[in-house]
Scaffold this motif. Structure first.
Motif, short mmCIF file in Angstrom:
data_model
loop_
_atom_site.label_atom_id
_atom_site.label_comp_id
_atom_site.label_asym_id
_atom_site.label_seq_id
_atom_site.Cartn_x
_atom_site.Cartn_y
_atom_site.Cartn_z
N LEU A 78 0.84 -1.20 0.00
CA LEU A 78 0.00 0.00 0.00
C LEU A 78 0.88 1.25 0.00
N GLN A 79 1.94 1.25 0.78
CA GLN A 79 2.84 2.42 0.76
C GLN A 79 3.35 2.67 -0.66
N GLU A 80 3.67 1.57 -1.37
CA GLU A 80 4.17 1.73 -2.75
C GLU A 80 3.07 2.27 -3.67
N ALA A 81 1.85 1.74 -3.50
CA ALA A 81 0.73 2.20 -4.34
C ALA A 81 0.44 3.69 -4.07
N ILE A 82 0.52 4.09 -2.81
CA ILE A 82 0.28 5.51 -2.46
C ILE A 82 1.37 6.38 -3.09
N ALA A 83 2.62 5.93 -2.98
CA ALA A 83 3.73 6.71 -3.54
C ALA A 83 3.56 6.88 -5.05
N ARG A 84 3.15 5.81 -5.74
CA ARG A 84 2.94 5.88 -7.20
C ARG A 84 1.78 6.81 -7.52
N ASP A 85 0.68 6.68 -6.75
CA ASP A 85 -0.54 7.45 -7.01
C ASP A 85 -0.29 8.95 -6.83
N ALA A 86 0.59 9.30 -5.90
CA ALA A 86 0.77 10.72 -5.55
C ALA A 86 1.92 11.39 -6.29
N ALA A 87 2.79 10.59 -6.93
CA ALA A 87 4.03 11.15 -7.48
C ALA A 87 3.77 12.29 -8.48
N ASP A 95 9.47 8.24 -1.35
CA ASP A 95 10.05 7.02 -0.77
C ASP A 95 8.95 6.32 0.03
N PRO A 96 8.44 5.17 -0.47
CA PRO A 96 7.27 4.55 0.17
C PRO A 96 7.50 4.22 1.64
N ALA A 97 8.65 3.62 1.95
CA ALA A 97 8.88 3.17 3.33
C ALA A 97 9.15 4.34 4.27
N GLY A 98 9.80 5.37 3.76
CA GLY A 98 10.25 6.45 4.63
C GLY A 98 9.36 7.68 4.67
N GLU A 99 8.43 7.79 3.69
CA GLU A 99 7.66 9.03 3.60
C GLU A 99 6.15 8.83 3.61
N VAL A 100 5.69 7.58 3.68
CA VAL A 100 4.24 7.31 3.67
C VAL A 100 3.86 6.61 4.97
N THR A 101 2.87 7.15 5.67
CA THR A 101 2.34 6.52 6.88
C THR A 101 0.85 6.28 6.70
N ASP A 212 -9.21 15.14 -3.22
CA ASP A 212 -8.31 15.44 -4.35
C ASP A 212 -8.83 14.90 -5.67
N ARG A 213 -9.57 13.80 -5.66
CA ARG A 213 -10.06 13.22 -6.92
C ARG A 213 -11.45 13.70 -7.26
N LEU A 214 -11.95 14.67 -6.51
CA LEU A 214 -13.31 15.16 -6.75
C LEU A 214 -13.31 16.64 -7.14
N VAL A 215 -12.46 16.97 -8.10
CA VAL A 215 -12.55 18.30 -8.71
C VAL A 215 -13.49 18.15 -9.90
N LEU A 288 -5.99 1.59 -5.45
CA LEU A 288 -5.17 2.65 -6.06
C LEU A 288 -4.61 2.23 -7.42
N SER A 289 -4.63 0.91 -7.69
CA SER A 289 -4.13 0.47 -9.00
C SER A 289 -5.16 0.70 -10.10
N LEU A 290 -6.41 1.04 -9.73
CA LEU A 290 -7.45 1.25 -10.76
C LEU A 290 -7.14 2.50 -11.59
N GLY A 291 -6.56 3.50 -10.96
CA GLY A 291 -5.99 4.64 -11.70
C GLY A 291 -6.99 5.52 -12.42
N GLU A 292 -6.48 6.24 -13.42
CA GLU A 292 -7.21 7.34 -14.07
C GLU A 292 -8.57 6.93 -14.67
N PRO A 293 -8.69 5.75 -15.30
CA PRO A 293 -10.03 5.41 -15.83
C PRO A 293 -11.09 5.42 -14.72
N TYR A 294 -10.72 4.91 -13.55
CA TYR A 294 -11.67 4.92 -12.44
C TYR A 294 -11.97 6.35 -11.99
#
Ligand code: GLN
Length: 397
Positions: A78-87, A95-101, A212-215, A288-294
């Motif tokens: 999940l930390q990795e998915a969050i890091a990818r989603d927000a980049a 850094d997923p391990a060091g910057e995502v809680t 953030d996804r509801l603009v 979070l892997s569903l991405g932009e189409p979702y």
């Protein structure tokens, strides 16, 4: 002994810090809606569930044995998915391990941020109306929330007025965009001006970005304060799964912050909840892997819901402030002559059969919200149509 019991029964056991806050307006209005069988456009939770595949992923994670404590910072997937989603939005690699809680909803992320950062006497500045957990969590730390009022009809974020509120005790600025309950989305210029205040006064920025996804306005987009020049090392970005995936009951949120601020957040998170349900974190990684189409479909559906409610409200004497984002719409009810927001919302739920939120508890001075009312449109279209029919009965005196 009898004396002790009766003393406890008659005096409040609630701490001095929390006594002023009473019971949150969200619980109160949902309970009133239930008592009166009203359509609940109050508390912001969808009356539909998120994608089936996310629920299947949660069930599979349970069956696969992901049922013990997760690591304190979060399940690595999940930390990795969050890091990818927000980049992309943050304009940097995270850094997923060091910057995502991962936290128990954004509400715990807010509490952990405050508890991890603040010392008694510190000040935090937020725009008001605000989410009611801000002043309560700041108060739990013996700190003070100072506010800058967003004024209708534009509810513009004014950095000059923010700067006036800065003192030598100010530790942080708390910004919510897209903004609940006004529906405002901060512009690039507004963010740059707020960033400038933070840089010049050496302040930490905390951004609540759960919408953030509801603009909903095509030409606008959600922009991150953390992506402004010189902000990366001083900004904590808070988000969640609940609004974006219509899973508010899962209570999964997260904080993204540079290592030194993550250390502060985790210093509190480890003792508040330690960790968040493990199987739900695995399923959140799938979400979070569903991405932009979702996200595109989500926005299209919310635009439709908003338009149905706006159409209904346009048939009433309420003055409507059309939202650019979130799933809320603010209106001014003063012309109806039902008193303040609490009186108006009580009348609305009892007589019209629609529950809304009286926003005065989102202001330091409740009088600032007395003319306003908030409706949520995170409901299925037939429910919004039924609510619109009921609201069509509203008449000016
Ligand atoms: N943020 C949601 C709202 O504004 C409610 C959160 C809650 O009920 N605590 O309606």
């Amino acid at each position: 002994m009898v004396g002790t019991v009766s003393h406890m029964a008659t005096s409040s056991a609630v701490s001095h810090a929390l006594r002023p806050f009473g019971t949150t307006i969200f619980s109160r209005m949902t309970e009133l809606a239930r008592q009166h069988g009203a359509i609940n456009l109050g508390q912001g939770f969808p009356d539909f569930d998120g994608p089936e595949s996310i629920c299947v992923a949660a069930a599979e994670a349970m069956r696969a044995g992901h049922n013990q404590y997760a690591p304190m910072g979060g399940v690595p997937q999940l930390q990795e998915a969050i890091a990818r989603d927000a980049a992309e939005g943050l304009g940097r690699t995270i850094d997923p391990a060091g910057e995502v809680t991962v936290t128990s909803g954004c509400t715990e992320a807010i509490a952990a941020t405050m508890a991890g950062l603040l010392n008694p006497g510190d000040e935090v500045i937020a725009f008001e109306p605000f989410y009611d957990s801000y002043p309560a969590t700041v108060a739990m730390c013996g700190a003070t929330l100072k506010t800058v009022t967003l004024r209708p009809p534009t509810f513009a974020f004014d950095a000059a007025r923010l700067e006036v509120a800065v003192t030598d005790r100010t530790r942080a600025v708390l910004l919510n965009t897209p903004h609940n309950p006004t529906g405002r989305v901060a512009t690039a210029n507004e963010l740059e001006a707020i960033a400038d205040v933070c840089r010049r006064h050496d302040l930490i920025a905390i951004t609540d970005e759960v919408y953030d996804r509801l603009v909903l306005e095509g030409e606008q987009q959600h922009l991150c304060l953390a992506a402004c020049d010189g902000m990366v090392d001083r900004t904590i970005t808070l988000r969640s799964l609940g609004k974006t995936f219509s899973l508010t009951g899962w209570k999964i949120g997260w904080a993204i912050a540079p290592a030194h601020l993550t250390a502060a957040i985790r210093s509190a998170h480890q003792f508040l909840t330690y960790a968040v349900p493990t199987p739900l974190q695995h399923a959140a990684a799938h979400a979070l892997s569903l991405g932009e189409p979702y996200y595109r479909t989500l926005r299209d559906e919310y635009r439709q819901r908003r338009d149905v409610l706006l159409q209904g409200l346009s048939q009433t004497p309420l003055r409507v402030f059309e939202p650019e984002g979130t799933y809320f719409v603010m209106c001014d009810h003063a012309s109806l002559g039902h008193g303040d927001d609490l009186a108006f919302c009580r009348w609305l739920v009892e007589t019209v059969g629609v529950a809304a939120i009286p926003p005065s508890s989102f202001y330091a001075d409740p009088r600032s919200g007395a003319d306003l009312v908030r409706f949520a449109f995170c409901k299925s279209l037939p429910v919004l149509e039924a609510a619109s029919k009921r609201l069509a009965g509203l008449r000016a005196p």
